[in-house]
Design a protein around this motif. Structure first.
Motif, PDB file in Angstrom:
ATOM      1  N   GLY A  56     -53.068  37.450 -54.966  1.00 28.11           N
ATOM      2  CA  GLY A  56     -52.368  35.772 -54.237  1.00 28.11           C
ATOM      3  C   GLY A  56     -52.211  35.902 -52.652  1.00 28.11           C
ATOM      4  O   GLY A  56     -52.972  35.468 -51.180  1.00 28.11           O
ATOM      5  N   LEU A  57     -52.710  37.758 -52.600  1.00 25.72           N
ATOM      6  CA  LEU A  57     -53.458  38.006 -51.037  1.00 25.72           C
ATOM      7  C   LEU A  57     -54.782  37.745 -50.388  1.00 25.72           C
ATOM      8  O   LEU A  57     -54.908  36.627 -49.205  1.00 25.72           O
ATOM      9  N   GLU A  58     -55.075  37.390 -51.525  1.00 25.27           N
ATOM     10  CA  GLU A  58     -56.881  36.884 -51.090  1.00 25.27           C
ATOM     11  C   GLU A  58     -56.719  35.463 -51.496  1.00 25.27           C
ATOM     12  O   GLU A  58     -57.304  35.458 -50.636  1.00 25.27           O
ATOM     13  N   LEU A  80     -61.110  41.148 -42.685  1.00 29.98           N
ATOM     14  CA  LEU A  80     -60.066  41.319 -43.629  1.00 29.98           C
ATOM     15  C   LEU A  80     -60.294  40.379 -44.827  1.00 29.98           C
ATOM     16  O   LEU A  80     -60.077  41.413 -45.791  1.00 29.98           O
ATOM     17  N   SER A  81     -60.666  39.593 -44.871  1.00 33.62           N
ATOM     18  CA  SER A  81     -61.219  38.522 -46.485  1.00 33.62           C
ATOM     19  C   SER A  81     -61.915  39.403 -46.687  1.00 33.62           C
ATOM     20  O   SER A  81     -61.777  39.465 -48.295  1.00 33.62           O
ATOM     21  N   SER A  82     -62.709  39.732 -46.283  1.00 35.91           N
ATOM     22  CA  SER A  82     -64.268  40.627 -47.395  1.00 35.91           C
ATOM     23  C   SER A  82     -63.359  42.028 -47.710  1.00 35.91           C
ATOM     24  O   SER A  82     -63.781  42.445 -48.801  1.00 35.91           O
ATOM     25  N   SER A  83     -63.216  42.997 -47.078  1.00 41.51           N
ATOM     26  CA  SER A  83     -62.230  44.044 -47.369  1.00 41.51           C
ATOM     27  C   SER A  83     -60.863  43.762 -48.711  1.00 41.51           C
ATOM     28  O   SER A  83     -60.900  44.275 -49.942  1.00 41.51           O
ATOM     29  N   LEU A  87     -61.694  45.059 -52.519  1.00 41.58           N
ATOM     30  CA  LEU A  87     -60.469  46.095 -52.898  1.00 41.58           C
ATOM     31  C   LEU A  87     -60.611  45.723 -54.507  1.00 41.58           C
ATOM     32  O   LEU A  87     -60.820  45.711 -55.185  1.00 41.58           O
ATOM     33  N   ARG A  88     -60.024  44.126 -54.406  1.00 33.45           N
ATOM     34  CA  ARG A  88     -59.966  43.589 -56.205  1.00 33.45           C
ATOM     35  C   ARG A  88     -61.457  43.824 -56.760  1.00 33.45           C
ATOM     36  O   ARG A  88     -60.640  44.243 -57.850  1.00 33.45           O
ATOM     37  N   THR A 112     -64.793  54.960 -52.533  1.00 34.76           N
ATOM     38  CA  THR A 112     -64.645  53.207 -51.678  1.00 34.76           C
ATOM     39  C   THR A 112     -62.553  52.856 -51.355  1.00 34.76           C
ATOM     40  O   THR A 112     -62.617  51.957 -49.889  1.00 34.76           O
ATOM     41  N   LEU A 113     -62.150  53.472 -52.376  1.00 35.48           N
ATOM     42  CA  LEU A 113     -61.003  53.204 -51.787  1.00 35.48           C
ATOM     43  C   LEU A 113     -60.564  53.562 -49.829  1.00 35.48           C
ATOM     44  O   LEU A 113     -59.560  53.202 -49.590  1.00 35.48           O
TER      45      LEU A 113
END
Length: 137
Positions: A56-58, A80-83, A87-88, A112-113
């Motif tokens: 949902g955030l993505e 931000l969007s790429s990060s 993560l997803r 990576t996290l």
């Protein structure tokens, strides 16, 4: 012109709030997937609710119209969007392949996290700096 300026500021504020939500969600994943056992457990449960929040955030970030952002925030919005997408993808792979992951794969996942957390922290700071400039005195 004032309406356009107000719209850009509102979009910038939304980006700022989404960046904070992304950081909080990232910290949640980092905390709850902090060891191999936690990743294995997540692989069994699928993290249905957590993944739904992340997706949902993505989608919210993808819905931001970059032409509605002040120019100084476009690059930061992309970072931000790429990060969040990274993560997803990383969490989905770990959940799907948790039984097949070796020590190096787990180390890569945990590292990576941490890197995503650090990146989000810096991105939020940059967004907040730009927001202060936009607001003015």
């Amino acid at each position: 012109m004032q309406q356009a300026k107000d719209a850009k500021f509102a979009t910038a504020e939304a980006l700022c709030e989404l960046s904070k939500a992304a950081f909080n969600l990232q910290k949640h994943f980092e905390k709850n997937l902090s060891c191999r056992d936690a990743v294995h457990e997540a692989g069994e449960t699928g993290l249905v609710f957590d993944m739904a929040m992340l997706e949902g955030l993505e989608k919210s970030l993808a819905a931001i119209q970059f032409d509605q952002l002040p120019a100084s925030l476009v690059r930061l919005a992309l970072i931000l969007s790429s990060s969040v997408t990274q993560l997803r993808m990383k969490v989905q792979v770990a959940i799907r392949l948790h039984r097949e992951m070796d020590a190096a794969a787990f180390d890569d996942f945990f590292e990576t996290l941490k890197k995503i957390t650090a990146s989000l922290d810096l991105t939020i700071a940059d967004i907040e700096t730009e927001m202060r400039k936009i607001k003015g005195p």
